[in-house]
Design an enzyme around this catalytic site. Structure first.
Site, PDB file in Angstrom:
ATOM      1  N   TRP A  79       0.905  -1.159   0.000  1.00 16.79           N
ATOM      2  CA  TRP A  79       0.000   0.000   0.000  1.00 16.79           C
ATOM      3  C   TRP A  79       0.936   1.199   0.000  1.00 16.79           C
ATOM      4  CZ3 TRP A  79      -5.014   1.336  -0.548  1.00 16.79           C
ATOM      5  CH2 TRP A  79      -5.429   2.592  -0.130  1.00 16.79           C
ATOM      6  N   GLU A 488     -20.937  15.503  10.387  1.00 17.05           N
ATOM      7  CA  GLU A 488     -20.378  14.162  10.128  1.00 17.05           C
ATOM      8  C   GLU A 488     -21.131  13.110  10.929  1.00 17.05           C
ATOM      9  OE1 GLU A 488     -18.687  12.654   8.104  1.00 17.05           O
ATOM     10  OE2 GLU A 488     -17.955  10.840   9.086  1.00 17.05           O
TER      11      GLU A 488
END
Ligand code: AGP
Length: 618
Positions: A79, A488
């Site tokens: 990654w 959020e």
């Protein structure tokens, strides 16, 4: 987060070693990756293959050019953190003499200085990675001490940061050596074979007996032995345990869902995003920021363009960046930005925030901004993504792959990266002295521990969530940096539990939304720290206002804040923290609440209906 596998099998070369490595990497695919590779010790020396892209490409390469049968080996899914996803940057990396192969998970903070040292001594680098530095250092150390374990010990003494390293060498067909600091590594105990892995998923199909390695430890495995020492050489007797997860649970680290796993990875997402950002004088250094500093000094306005959770991260950062840099910061939904006629020019810095780096609305917005002459900086979690490639500069978050559709750890990493950008600009433009920047960096550095303290109280939140599975509509109130957190929190509940939820600026209540409040209406209130009494007092008043109209108040407040107690039906406590740092703590109970309520309703937490992880259409 990279996937790591090590295998030490019988001394008769066979295809088993390669098969075990590829099977382990396949089980680690869930972690997300952009390249893969293996290295084997064979009677003909080291043999390795690596390719950018998915495991299938590596398998194709191995089919075209089969490796000789080996006895021990290492495998890696990468990654990307340093260096694009290319064949050259894929792991394993070899020492200059080709005798040592290394794979790595983490970030070697001081790799720039080590790379310069090696270049100065004539070493040629084939990749852009920090890992290759470790390969060359190991090769040189092995040539000196003649033993791979002792060579590893010598090398890790020079490394700073977070790393798990595995290495094999041509002259030792019986062993794999690993080392770990601030990055996971587990041992799998087999019958006539032993394993290493970044998590148990790497070997769960072959054994459920495991050893957990601790901080700063080196492990040497052969087919029938496991030796563990500290970096200091002192022997260690690790704790053996039995993995009671099946293969499916193993890929979620033992959590029921990826989202819960990722919520609990947030301390590491923040600490990894902070890693490697200071030069050796302790000054903030954003080496991916390839914008000319003169351009950054001339900036008169910043516009953040993003969608969803990423936009709320930008909204949180607005308060900090304006305060630190004295530059106006607008936060604009990307799909709105590109269709209005924004005032953008060469003195505007457009900051695109995106976990996937592929959100079409955000991509189109930065193209529009560049057409208008603006410079674009991207805060992205995915190396090599389209937005990262098209931006003038990139500041990567290091949250690791985020599998659950609902964004959690990326949100905290985005705020962290945006704060680093703000502090970098403040330092560059002279708004903040180095010691002031260092003070804010110290506050940021304390957050992973504080986030963990909030996570340790997750049970309280889960219990309340389960009791509210019949909730029909929920309100979220916040002020200042608590306002985007309210937005959020509402988004999490909408997208996970399919419940109507709305976030408001607390001061907006009396201008209309308070009409929504009736007996029993659940209202979450994010309470500012008491260090800002003018904000704190107003929000306490807001709690009284909604409580007086029958609301059920669920309050997120600092430990020791007793002013809220009289008006709160439920209080979720967070450690005391400066105002600008609070969003990284106050959002966590809201994430846990939404996740648990969705699970209590039997909904698919990781793949909510109608949603995609990356919205690549407008
Ligand atoms: C977050 O929980 C949502 N899944 C969604 O709002 C997401 O944040 C938005 O689509 C932006 O995605 P990006 O960060 O990959 O650009």
């Amino acid at each position: 987060m990279c996937g790591i596998v090590g295998y030490a099998g019988p001394q008769t070369p066979s295809t088993t070693s390669l098969d075990v490595l590829l099977e382990g990497l396949a089980r680690l695919e869930y972690r997300g990756y952009d390249s893969a590779g293996v290295a084997l010790v064979t009677p003909r020396g080291l043999a390795s293959a690596k390719r950018a892209g998915k495991l299938e490409r590596l398998r194709e390469a191995l089919a075209e050019n089969p490796l000789p049968e080996g006895t021990v080996g290492i495998g890696h899914t990468r990654w990307a953190t340093h260096g694009r996803p290319t064949d050259e940057n894929a792991h394993p990396h070899l020492s200059a003499d080709g005798q040592v192969a290394v794979i790595h998970n983490g970030i070697i903070e001081n790799f720039h200085a080590l790379r310069e040292e090696l270049l100065g001594e004539g070493v040629t680098f084939l990749s852009e990675t920090d890992t290759e530095v470790a390969a060359h250092l190991l090769g040189r150390a092995l040539a000196k001490v003649g033993d791979l374990t002792e060579a590893m010990r010598a090398v890790v003494a020079r490394l700073k940061g977070a790393f798990t390293l595995l290495a094999v060498e041509a002259g030792s067909p019986d062993r794999v050596v690993g080392a770990r600091r601030n990055s996971p590594l587990v041992v799998g105990l087999g019958d006539g074979e032993n394993f290493l892995g970044s998590d148990v998923a790497a070997f769960i199909s072959r054994t459920n007996r495991a050893l957990e390695l601790g901080q700063d430890q080196i492990v040497t495995i052969t087919a029938d032995s496991v030796e563990v020492t500290g970096f200091d050489g002192e022997p260690v007797v690790p704790h053996e345990y039995t993995v009671d997860w099946d293969a499916s649970a193993a890929v979620k680290g033992g959590y029921p869902t990826f989202m819960q796993k990722e919520i609990h990875e947030q301390p590491k997402a923040v600490s990894d995003t902070l890693l490697g950002r200071l030069d050796d004088q302790g000054r903030l250094e954003l080496d991916e920021l390839r914008l000319d500093t003169a351009v950054l000094r001339r900036i008169k306005k910043i516009i953040v363009v993003a969608c969803g959770t990423a936009a709320y991260a930008g909204h949180v950062a607005k308060y900090a960046i304006e305060h630190w840099c004295r530059i106006p910061v607008e936060v604009e939904l990307a799909h709105e930005f590109r269709y209005r006629d924004p005032v953008v020019n060469e003195q505007t810095l457009v900051v695109a925030v995106s976990q996937s780096g592929e959100t079409m609305d955000t991509l189109q917005a930065i193209r529009h901004a560049k057409d208008q002459g603006s410079k674009v900086l991207a805060i992205v979690n995915t190396h090599g993504s389209t937005i990262a490639r098209e931006a003038d500069a990139v500041l990567y978050t290091h949250a690791g792959p985020e599998v659950a559709v609902a964004s959690t750890k990326a949100f905290l990493a985005q705020i962290t990266a945006a704060y680093l950008l703000g502090l970098y600009l403040a330092q560059l433009r002279g708004n903040k002295y180095t010691d002031e920047v260092a003070g804010y960096l110290e506050e940021l550095a304390q957050l992973p521990t504080k986030i963990q303290q909030v996570l340790d109280r997750a049970g309280e939140v889960r219990e309340v969530a389960r009791s509210m599975s019949d909730a029909r509509a929920v309100l979220f109130l916040g002020r200042h940096v608590g306002y985007p957190v309210a937005l959020e929190g509402a988004l999490k509940l909408k997208e996970l539990a399919y419940i109507h939820a709305e976030g408001f600026a607390a001061g907006e209540l009396k201008h209309g939304p308070i009409a929504l409040v009736e007996e029993g209406t659940p209202v979450f209130v994010i309470v500012p720290t008491r260090r800002r009494p003018e904000l704190h007092a107003k929000v306490v008043s807001n709690i009284q206002e909604v409580r007086a109209r029958g609301a059920r108040t669920l309050v997120i407040a600092e430990e020791g804040d007793e002013a809220v107690t009289a008006f709160a039906d439920v209080v979720f406590r967070i450690p005391e923290t400066p105002t600008l740092m609070a969003p990284l703590l106050t959002v966590v109970p809201l994430q846990i609440f939404a996740c648990e309520l969705a699970a209590a309703k039997g909904l698919d937490v990781d793949q909510p209906r109608n949603l995609a992880k990356s919205v690549t259409v407008e």
